[in-house]
Scaffold this motif. Sequence first.
Motif, PDB file in Angstrom:
ATOM      1  N   SER A  29      56.897 -84.953  12.218  1.00 32.30           N
ATOM      2  CA  SER A  29      56.253 -84.655  13.509  1.00 32.30           C
ATOM      3  C   SER A  29      57.142 -85.088  14.670  1.00 32.30           C
ATOM      4  O   SER A  29      57.128 -84.470  15.738  1.00 32.30           O
ATOM      5  CB  SER A  29      54.891 -85.351  13.588  1.00 32.30           C
ATOM      6  OG  SER A  29      53.992 -84.768  12.664  1.00 32.30           O
ATOM      7  N   VAL A  71      45.522 -83.873  11.049  1.00 30.04           N
ATOM      8  CA  VAL A  71      45.870 -82.790  11.971  1.00 30.04           C
ATOM      9  C   VAL A  71      45.980 -83.314  13.404  1.00 30.04           C
ATOM     10  O   VAL A  71      46.889 -82.952  14.148  1.00 30.04           O
ATOM     11  CB  VAL A  71      44.842 -81.639  11.857  1.00 30.04           C
ATOM     12  CG1 VAL A  71      45.032 -80.620  12.980  1.00 30.04           C
ATOM     13  CG2 VAL A  71      44.963 -80.951  10.500  1.00 30.04           C
ATOM     14  N   CYS A  96      52.982 -75.589  14.086  1.00 30.72           N
ATOM     15  CA  CYS A  96      52.096 -75.555  12.923  1.00 30.72           C
ATOM     16  C   CYS A  96      51.579 -76.945  12.567  1.00 30.72           C
ATOM     17  O   CYS A  96      52.288 -77.942  12.707  1.00 30.72           O
ATOM     18  CB  CYS A  96      52.840 -74.986  11.719  1.00 30.72           C
ATOM     19  SG  CYS A  96      53.482 -73.334  12.006  1.00 30.72           S
ATOM     20  N   CYS A  97      50.343 -76.976  12.097  1.00 32.79           N
ATOM     21  CA  CYS A  97      49.753 -78.206  11.591  1.00 32.79           C
ATOM     22  C   CYS A  97      48.797 -77.831  10.469  1.00 32.79           C
ATOM     23  O   CYS A  97      48.362 -76.682  10.383  1.00 32.79           O
ATOM     24  CB  CYS A  97      49.031 -78.968  12.697  1.00 32.79           C
ATOM     25  SG  CYS A  97      47.745 -78.013  13.527  1.00 32.79           S
ATOM     26  N   GLN A 137      49.308 -84.940  13.851  1.00 32.12           N
ATOM     27  CA  GLN A 137      50.377 -83.946  13.991  1.00 32.12           C
ATOM     28  C   GLN A 137      50.398 -83.369  15.413  1.00 32.12           C
ATOM     29  O   GLN A 137      51.467 -83.186  15.997  1.00 32.12           O
ATOM     30  CB  GLN A 137      50.177 -82.818  12.972  1.00 32.12           C
ATOM     31  CG  GLN A 137      50.513 -83.220  11.535  1.00 32.12           C
ATOM     32  CD  GLN A 137      50.359 -82.044  10.582  1.00 32.12           C
ATOM     33  OE1 GLN A 137      49.374 -81.308  10.623  1.00 32.12           O
ATOM     34  NE2 GLN A 137      51.333 -81.856   9.718  1.00 32.12           N
ATOM     35  N   VAL A 138      49.218 -83.092  15.944  1.00 29.51           N
ATOM     36  CA  VAL A 138      49.125 -82.516  17.292  1.00 29.51           C
ATOM     37  C   VAL A 138      49.556 -83.541  18.340  1.00 29.51           C
ATOM     38  O   VAL A 138      50.357 -83.236  19.239  1.00 29.51           O
ATOM     39  CB  VAL A 138      47.692 -82.006  17.570  1.00 29.51           C
ATOM     40  CG1 VAL A 138      47.530 -81.618  19.044  1.00 29.51           C
ATOM     41  CG2 VAL A 138      47.362 -80.820  16.669  1.00 29.51           C
ATOM     42  N   TYR A 191      46.955 -73.515  13.087  1.00 28.14           N
ATOM     43  CA  TYR A 191      46.351 -74.359  12.055  1.00 28.14           C
ATOM     44  C   TYR A 191      46.458 -73.633  10.721  1.00 28.14           C
ATOM     45  O   TYR A 191      45.904 -72.551  10.540  1.00 28.14           O
ATOM     46  CB  TYR A 191      44.882 -74.660  12.366  1.00 28.14           C
ATOM     47  CG  TYR A 191      44.162 -75.231  11.159  1.00 28.14           C
ATOM     48  CD1 TYR A 191      44.633 -76.393  10.528  1.00 28.14           C
ATOM     49  CD2 TYR A 191      43.051 -74.603  10.614  1.00 28.14           C
ATOM     50  CE1 TYR A 191      44.002 -76.895   9.399  1.00 28.14           C
ATOM     51  CE2 TYR A 191      42.406 -75.108   9.492  1.00 28.14           C
ATOM     52  CZ  TYR A 191      42.896 -76.255   8.885  1.00 28.14           C
ATOM     53  OH  TYR A 191      42.280 -76.739   7.753  1.00 28.14           O
ATOM     54  N   GLY A 241      53.303 -84.122  18.068  1.00 31.61           N
ATOM     55  CA  GLY A 241      54.022 -82.894  18.418  1.00 31.61           C
ATOM     56  C   GLY A 241      54.045 -82.625  19.912  1.00 31.61           C
ATOM     57  O   GLY A 241      55.029 -82.115  20.442  1.00 31.61           O
ATOM     58  N   ARG A 273      58.372 -78.805   6.695  1.00 27.72           N
ATOM     59  CA  ARG A 273      58.050 -80.230   6.541  1.00 27.72           C
ATOM     60  C   ARG A 273      58.200 -80.653   5.077  1.00 27.72           C
ATOM     61  O   ARG A 273      58.726 -81.730   4.789  1.00 27.72           O
ATOM     62  CB  ARG A 273      56.620 -80.495   7.027  1.00 27.72           C
ATOM     63  CG  ARG A 273      56.405 -80.272   8.539  1.00 27.72           C
ATOM     64  CD  ARG A 273      54.946 -80.517   8.912  1.00 27.72           C
ATOM     65  NE  ARG A 273      54.576 -80.026  10.232  1.00 27.72           N
ATOM     66  CZ  ARG A 273      54.355 -80.794  11.294  1.00 27.72           C
ATOM     67  NH1 ARG A 273      54.492 -82.101  11.223  1.00 27.72           N
ATOM     68  NH2 ARG A 273      53.984 -80.260  12.450  1.00 27.72           N
ATOM     69  N   SER A 288      54.657 -75.934   7.521  1.00 27.84           N
ATOM     70  CA  SER A 288      54.483 -76.882   6.402  1.00 27.84           C
ATOM     71  C   SER A 288      55.606 -76.755   5.378  1.00 27.84           C
ATOM     72  O   SER A 288      55.984 -77.736   4.739  1.00 27.84           O
ATOM     73  CB  SER A 288      53.137 -76.667   5.725  1.00 27.84           C
ATOM     74  OG  SER A 288      53.059 -75.368   5.184  1.00 27.84           O
ATOM     75  N   GLU A 339      46.560 -79.581   6.652  1.00 29.80           N
ATOM     76  CA  GLU A 339      46.425 -80.617   5.626  1.00 29.80           C
ATOM     77  C   GLU A 339      46.641 -80.068   4.210  1.00 29.80           C
ATOM     78  O   GLU A 339      46.525 -78.859   3.979  1.00 29.80           O
ATOM     79  CB  GLU A 339      45.032 -81.259   5.732  1.00 29.80           C
ATOM     80  CG  GLU A 339      43.907 -80.482   5.062  1.00 29.80           C
ATOM     81  CD  GLU A 339      43.434 -79.225   5.790  1.00 29.80           C
ATOM     82  OE1 GLU A 339      42.421 -78.642   5.351  1.00 29.80           O
ATOM     83  OE2 GLU A 339      44.071 -78.822   6.800  1.00 29.80           O
TER      84      GLU A 339
END
Length: 249
Positions: free
Chosen positions: A106, A143, A126-127, A146-147, A166, A150, A99, A96, A129
Amino acid sequence: MARRKIVAGNWKMNKTPSEAVALINELKPLVANDDVDVVFCVPAIDIIPAVEAAEGSNICIGAENMHFEESGAYTGEISPAMLTDAGVKYVVLGHSERREYFAETSESVNKKMLKAFEHGLIPIMCCGETLEQREQGVTMDFVRQQVKVGFLGLTAEQAQTAVIAYEPIWAIGTGEVATTEQAEEVCSGIRACIAEIYDEATAEAIRIQYGGSVSGESAPELFAQPDIDGGLVGGASLKPDFGKIVNCK
């Protein structure tokens, strides 16, 4: 199938090369546990001395970032071949902080995921909120996106060996830890998302870590959850407490 626990320390921008060697030598006996995959993800300049210091121990060295091109005019970046040649096994992607501060998306994380597998590196993707997103009730939507982005283009076989971390952004470095129920709920949701993208076997195989102010005190309850397979640990990975996290029952 029982998934093997993985505890990774994310050192962030801490420790000079000589300090890194001293810390690894201090932690080596504390993290000696052949039942757990132990990874130290260190700053790029520390990688080579860290690999040398960890030799003969159960510690693997990981990197904190990687570029998605093989080589070229990317001043300040590090290629996957540089990492593998230095002895790196794991790489943190899409943290994060990357990011937020370095405009990673992503989509760029997905390019890095694909490139990591080309070079035999295991990505820790990594993901997580923000507090605002959690309060708005969109945690799982965010999330999952993002997954899904990714993992775009990864085979089921590749996905099974990847690691997802997470990390609720509001819990990173704040001392705030998601409740065990909150952490398990999202990690379970991530596993369900992987099952949707691939199949149940892939979802059962993939390892999902929790990260965000993990300590020797909070780790046992978190790691006992059915969908949490270890932790991505920040501040505590720089202290003897990391040994308690690795060895927690």
